[in-house]
Design a protein around this motif. Structure first.
Motif, short mmCIF file in Angstrom:
data_model
loop_
_atom_site.label_atom_id
_atom_site.label_comp_id
_atom_site.label_asym_id
_atom_site.label_seq_id
_atom_site.Cartn_x
_atom_site.Cartn_y
_atom_site.Cartn_z
N ILE A 292 42.42 32.46 38.86
CA ILE A 292 41.77 33.51 39.64
C ILE A 292 42.60 34.77 39.50
O ILE A 292 43.77 34.81 39.90
CB ILE A 292 41.64 33.12 41.12
N ILE A 293 42.00 35.80 38.91
CA ILE A 293 42.68 37.08 38.71
C ILE A 293 42.60 37.87 40.01
O ILE A 293 41.51 38.06 40.57
CB ILE A 293 42.03 37.89 37.57
N THR A 294 43.73 38.31 40.48
CA THR A 294 43.79 39.06 41.74
C THR A 294 43.40 40.51 41.53
O THR A 294 43.96 41.19 40.67
CB THR A 294 45.21 39.01 42.34
N VAL A 295 42.44 40.98 42.32
CA VAL A 295 42.07 42.40 42.35
C VAL A 295 42.60 42.99 43.65
O VAL A 295 42.34 42.46 44.73
CB VAL A 295 40.54 42.58 42.25
N GLY A 296 43.35 44.08 43.54
CA GLY A 296 43.95 44.69 44.72
C GLY A 296 43.36 46.03 45.10
O GLY A 296 43.72 46.61 46.13
N THR A 297 42.44 46.52 44.29
CA THR A 297 41.79 47.80 44.56
C THR A 297 40.53 47.90 43.72
O THR A 297 40.43 47.29 42.65
CB THR A 297 42.74 48.97 44.23
N LEU A 298 39.56 48.65 44.20
CA LEU A 298 38.31 48.83 43.48
C LEU A 298 38.55 49.35 42.06
O LEU A 298 37.84 49.00 41.12
CB LEU A 298 37.41 49.80 44.26
N ASN A 299 39.59 50.16 41.90
CA ASN A 299 39.89 50.72 40.59
C ASN A 299 40.33 49.68 39.57
O ASN A 299 40.28 49.92 38.36
CB ASN A 299 40.98 51.80 40.71
N GLU A 300 40.80 48.51 40.04
CA GLU A 300 41.23 47.45 39.13
C GLU A 300 40.09 46.52 38.74
O GLU A 300 40.24 45.69 37.85
CB GLU A 300 42.33 46.60 39.79
N ALA A 301 38.97 46.66 39.41
CA ALA A 301 37.90 45.67 39.29
C ALA A 301 37.34 45.55 37.88
O ALA A 301 37.14 44.44 37.36
CB ALA A 301 36.77 45.99 40.27
N ASP A 302 37.10 46.67 37.23
CA ASP A 302 36.46 46.62 35.91
C ASP A 302 37.33 45.93 34.88
O ASP A 302 36.84 45.15 34.06
CB ASP A 302 36.08 48.03 35.45
N GLU A 303 38.63 46.22 34.90
CA GLU A 303 39.53 45.57 33.94
C GLU A 303 39.59 44.08 34.19
O GLU A 303 39.56 43.27 33.25
CB GLU A 303 40.93 46.18 34.02
N ALA A 304 39.67 43.68 35.46
CA ALA A 304 39.71 42.26 35.79
C ALA A 304 38.40 41.57 35.38
O ALA A 304 38.41 40.46 34.83
CB ALA A 304 39.95 42.08 37.29
N LEU A 305 37.28 42.22 35.64
CA LEU A 305 35.98 41.65 35.26
C LEU A 305 35.86 41.53 33.75
O LEU A 305 35.33 40.53 33.25
CB LEU A 305 34.85 42.52 35.81
N SER A 306 36.36 42.53 33.04
CA SER A 306 36.30 42.48 31.58
C SER A 306 37.06 41.28 31.04
O SER A 306 36.58 40.58 30.12
CB SER A 306 36.88 43.78 31.00
N LEU A 307 38.21 40.99 31.62
CA LEU A 307 38.98 39.81 31.21
C LEU A 307 38.22 38.54 31.55
O LEU A 307 38.11 37.62 30.72
CB LEU A 307 40.33 39.80 31.93
N ALA A 308 37.72 38.47 32.77
CA ALA A 308 37.06 37.25 33.23
C ALA A 308 35.79 36.94 32.44
O ALA A 308 35.45 35.77 32.23
CB ALA A 308 36.74 37.37 34.72
N GLN A 309 35.09 37.98 31.99
CA GLN A 309 33.85 37.76 31.24
C GLN A 309 34.10 37.13 29.88
O GLN A 309 33.20 36.55 29.28
CB GLN A 309 33.11 39.10 31.06
N LYS A 310 35.34 37.19 29.41
CA LYS A 310 35.66 36.67 28.08
C LYS A 310 35.98 35.18 28.08
O LYS A 310 36.12 34.58 27.02
CB LYS A 310 36.86 37.44 27.50
N ASP A 311 36.12 34.58 29.26
CA ASP A 311 36.54 33.19 29.32
C ASP A 311 35.96 32.52 30.55
O ASP A 311 36.12 33.02 31.67
CB ASP A 311 38.08 33.11 29.36
N ASP A 312 35.30 31.40 30.36
CA ASP A 312 34.66 30.69 31.47
C ASP A 312 35.66 30.16 32.48
O ASP A 312 35.28 29.79 33.60
CB ASP A 312 33.84 29.51 30.94
N ARG A 313 36.94 30.13 32.13
CA ARG A 313 37.97 29.60 33.02
C ARG A 313 38.59 30.66 33.91
O ARG A 313 39.41 30.35 34.78
CB ARG A 313 39.07 28.92 32.20
N LEU A 314 38.19 31.92 33.72
CA LEU A 314 38.76 33.03 34.49
C LEU A 314 37.76 33.54 35.52
O LEU A 314 36.58 33.75 35.22
CB LEU A 314 39.16 34.17 33.55
N TYR A 315 38.27 33.76 36.73
CA TYR A 315 37.47 34.28 37.84
C TYR A 315 38.28 35.40 38.52
O TYR A 315 39.45 35.62 38.19
CB TYR A 315 37.17 33.17 38.85
N ILE A 316 37.66 36.09 39.47
CA ILE A 316 38.39 37.18 40.12
C ILE A 316 38.13 37.19 41.64
O ILE A 316 37.14 36.64 42.12
CB ILE A 316 38.04 38.57 39.55
#
Length: 313
Positions: free
Chosen positions: A56-80
């Motif tokens: 689970i990738i930790t998001v600490g601010t709305l500004n970090e969301a897109d980068e975290a989502l981009s990572l998570a979309q590349k792998d079924d094992r990643l969530y945020i």
């Protein structure tokens, strides 16, 4: 015998509930300076090899969301997670409703990847980043977000237990609706842990290297019920250092270089924690409790599935 031990370790399954994979350190950047190449893919490969099943990738601010989502979309094992860290709650102030709606939109648009609300809570050790009243206001606001989407909470509590638990008690119906959550990176007292555990049957305690620094920390961990513990690394932070009380229980060692500039593809970097080191967190907990590593791994894995992944199709 060594091969048997290795096979047993490889058979263990882990879920890291708190990985800060958007941190620049995993791109080779330290203090804005490029010290080595981007090695995030290598970091992830090491993690899967070590037995990580999900992160689970930790998001600490709305500004970090897109980068975290981009990572998570590349792998079924990643969530945020999706939320605003207490030290960043000042970001709500220019337009609170717009910020709240921004969080809602990210959740609505990415419902298969956003599995928790957070990181949210209170942090009174770093009031120079955000004052108390602002933290309290927007911590409580995010509890409404959890209720609305029926997503569990990824909670932060640092030197703020009394206000933290009071806000949760005042909003118990929201916790009931969202299904609970985890107080991550726990470093508090046994009494504080007991408050959390007693307050709600689906509130868990997240443990990482920072939870295992001192003998006092270890004494708390020793007395926590196994069915309320989740594992995390909080990487690239919160590694188990040689000076930590828990170090004596660490069994798994990784090739490590001291200087960032001496980076190699096969080595960890001293001072930069990686998700693969979750095995060390487990080993310390097992050592402190004098319990079987394999049995504890199974309990903690099932705990994590129950709170974060039970709704998976």
């Amino acid at each position: 015998m060594k091969n048997v031990v290795k096979c047993l370790k490889m058979s263990l399954k882990y879920i890291d509930i708190g990985a800060n994979l958007t941190d620049p350190m995993f791109r080779g950047l330290y203090g804005g300076s490029q010290k080595h190449q981007d090695d995030l893919e290598l970091v992830l490969k090491r993690s899967w090899t070590q037995g990580l099943q999900k992160m689970i990738i930790t998001v600490g601010t709305l500004n970090e969301a897109d980068e975290a989502l981009s990572l998570a979309q590349k792998d079924d094992r990643l969530y945020i997670t999706m939320g605003c860290h207490p030290t960043r709650c000042g970001e709500f102030l220019p337009n609170p409703e717009q910020y709240y709606e921004g969080l809602k939109a990210k959740i609505n648009q990415n419902s298969s990847k956003v599995i928790a609300i957070g990181e949210c809570g209170l942090d009174y050790d770093r009031l120079h980043f955000c004052e108390k009243e602002t933290q309290k206001t927007y911590f409580e606001k995010q509890l409404s977000l959890a209720e609305e989407f029926r997503l569990p909470l990824f909670l932060h509590c640092r030197n703020s237990h009394d206000d933290f638990i009071e806000i949760l008690r005042r909003n118990k119906s929201k916790l009931d609706s969202c299904g609970g959550g985890v107080v991550h990176s726990f470093t508090g007292t046994l009494e504080e842990a007991q408050d959390v555990i007693d307050f709600h049957p689906n509130l868990y305690i997240g443990l990482n290297g920072c939870s295992l620094k001192t003998e006092e920390n270890l004494n708390v961990v020793r007395q926590l019920p196994n069915d309320r513990i989740l594992l995390e690394t909080d990487c690239p932070w919160c590694g188990i250092r040689p000076s930590h009380a828990g170090q004596k229980f660490v069994q798994t060692k990784f090739p490590t270089v001291k200087k960032k500039e001496k980076w190699t593809a096969e080595s960890l970097i001293d001072g930069r924690c990686e998700p693969c080191q979750i095995s060390q967190v487990l080993e310390v907990i097992a050592g402190v409790k004098q319990e079987n590593v394999e049995s504890l791994a199974d309990v903690f894995y099932k705990n994590t599935i129950k709170i974060f992944f039970s709704k998976e199709k």
